[in-house]
Design an enzyme around this catalytic site. Structure first.
Site, PDB file in Angstrom:
ATOM      1  N   CYS A   1      39.980  46.797  38.723  1.00  0.00           N
ATOM      2  CA  CYS A   1      40.115  47.758  39.831  1.00  0.00           C
ATOM      3  C   CYS A   1      41.385  48.590  39.762  1.00  0.00           C
ATOM      4  O   CYS A   1      41.756  49.232  40.747  1.00  0.00           O
ATOM      5  CB  CYS A   1      40.057  47.019  41.172  1.00  0.00           C
ATOM      6  SG  CYS A   1      38.571  46.012  41.395  1.00  0.00           S
TER       7      CYS A   1
ATOM      8  N   CYS B   1      44.199  44.044  40.083  1.00  0.00           N
ATOM      9  CA  CYS B   1      43.311  43.361  39.144  1.00  0.00           C
ATOM     10  C   CYS B   1      42.890  44.291  38.014  1.00  0.00           C
ATOM     11  O   CYS B   1      42.840  45.520  38.176  1.00  0.00           O
ATOM     12  CB  CYS B   1      42.073  42.849  39.878  1.00  0.00           C
ATOM     13  SG  CYS B   1      42.421  41.598  41.128  1.00  0.00           S
TER      14      CYS B   1
ATOM     15  N   CYS C   1      34.852  41.051  47.212  1.00  0.00           N
ATOM     16  CA  CYS C   1      35.619  40.492  46.094  1.00  0.00           C
ATOM     17  C   CYS C   1      37.068  40.247  46.509  1.00  0.00           C
ATOM     18  O   CYS C   1      37.634  39.173  46.259  1.00  0.00           O
ATOM     19  CB  CYS C   1      35.558  41.444  44.898  1.00  0.00           C
ATOM     20  SG  CYS C   1      36.182  40.721  43.354  1.00  0.00           S
TER      21      CYS C   1
ATOM     22  N   CYS D   1      43.459  46.134  49.916  1.00  0.00           N
ATOM     23  CA  CYS D   1      42.690  44.928  49.586  1.00  0.00           C
ATOM     24  C   CYS D   1      42.273  44.155  50.822  1.00  0.00           C
ATOM     25  O   CYS D   1      41.352  43.339  50.768  1.00  0.00           O
ATOM     26  CB  CYS D   1      43.496  44.026  48.657  1.00  0.00           C
ATOM     27  SG  CYS D   1      44.971  43.308  49.406  1.00  0.00           S
TER      28      CYS D   1
END
Length: 237
Positions: free
Chosen positions: A204, A201, A118, A230
């Site tokens: 998360c 996000c 993702c 990330c």
């Protein structure tokens, strides 16, 4: 041993211990003819750094990667920053892949089943496209943010994106960043007042119980997954 960073004519060299404002001014002189950008996810560090550059009165491009999963508070902060700093150019370099298209291709809630993929789709690949046209990358990273960033250098080569990476805030802690934000009335994400030390996000990022606005921890990011980064900054940051 203190690392000396090559100066431009007329300006004293900066080092790993230099004040961020000195490093900011140095980058504007040293890389005046280079393709330079500052990237931010609109965390407190990024906002403070943008303010430092804006005070120098030089043109600067700020890149942000809108993942499509920003908090409403983050979009509101972005708008405040754009209004506050008209001399800074803000560019959204987010992926054209919509959340629905991602779900159709990879399944629902990819951030749960495969959070690394993702992040790769929504952050890393868009940034790779940006970096094709960049020589110098300015970041708001700090050494005290996490163990993986402990050896961060003010100026280093980023092997992932093949650009020179500069982190003017490397030597500061969150307390110093917060003091700068207060002293210069820098806009910041109101989620910091609600227990969010760092903000990514919506799916998360969680608040950290007991966290105060001047605190920093990555405990609220990808909680219970073992994931801490990330992928934008690579294994060696």
């Amino acid at each position: 041993m203190t690392t000396q960073i090559e100066p431009t004519a007329g300006r004293s060299p900066v080092s790993e211990q230099s004040d961020p404002r000195e490093i900011v001014a140095w980058t504007l002189e040293r890389f005046a003819n280079q393709r330079m950008i500052l990237s931010t996810s609109f965390g407190m560090e990024g906002c403070a750094l943008i303010d430092m550059y804006a005070r120098c009165g030089r043109p600067l491009t700020v890149i942000y990667i809108d993942t499509g999963f920003f908090f409403p508070e983050t979009y509101a902060l972005r708008d405040r920053m754009i209004e506050r700093y008209p001399g800074i150019t803000f560019i959204n370099a987010g992926t054209p892949l919509t959340p629905q298209e991602q779900a159709d291709r990879y399944g629902d809630a990819l951030w749960k089943s495969n959070p690394d993929l993702c992040c790769e789709l929504r952050k890393v690949r868009p940034m790779a496209e940006v970096m094709r046209n960049v020589d110098v990358w300015i970041t708001g990273l700090r050494r005290s943010q996490s163990p993986t960033r402990a050896n961060l250098r003010v100026v280093d080569w980023d092997w992932k994106f093949q650009v020179l990476k500069v982190s003017p805030l490397a030597n500061w802690d969150r307390r110093q960043v917060w003091e700068y934000v207060q002293n210069h009335a820098v806009p910041y994400n109101t989620l910091h007042e609600k227990g969010y030390p760092t903000i990514g996000c919506t799916h998360c990022t969680k608040p950290v119980p007991g966290s105060r606005i001047g605190d920093y921890t990555r405990a609220g990011r990808w909680a219970d997954t073992g994931k801490t980064e990330c992928g934008l900054h690579g294994a060696g940051i």
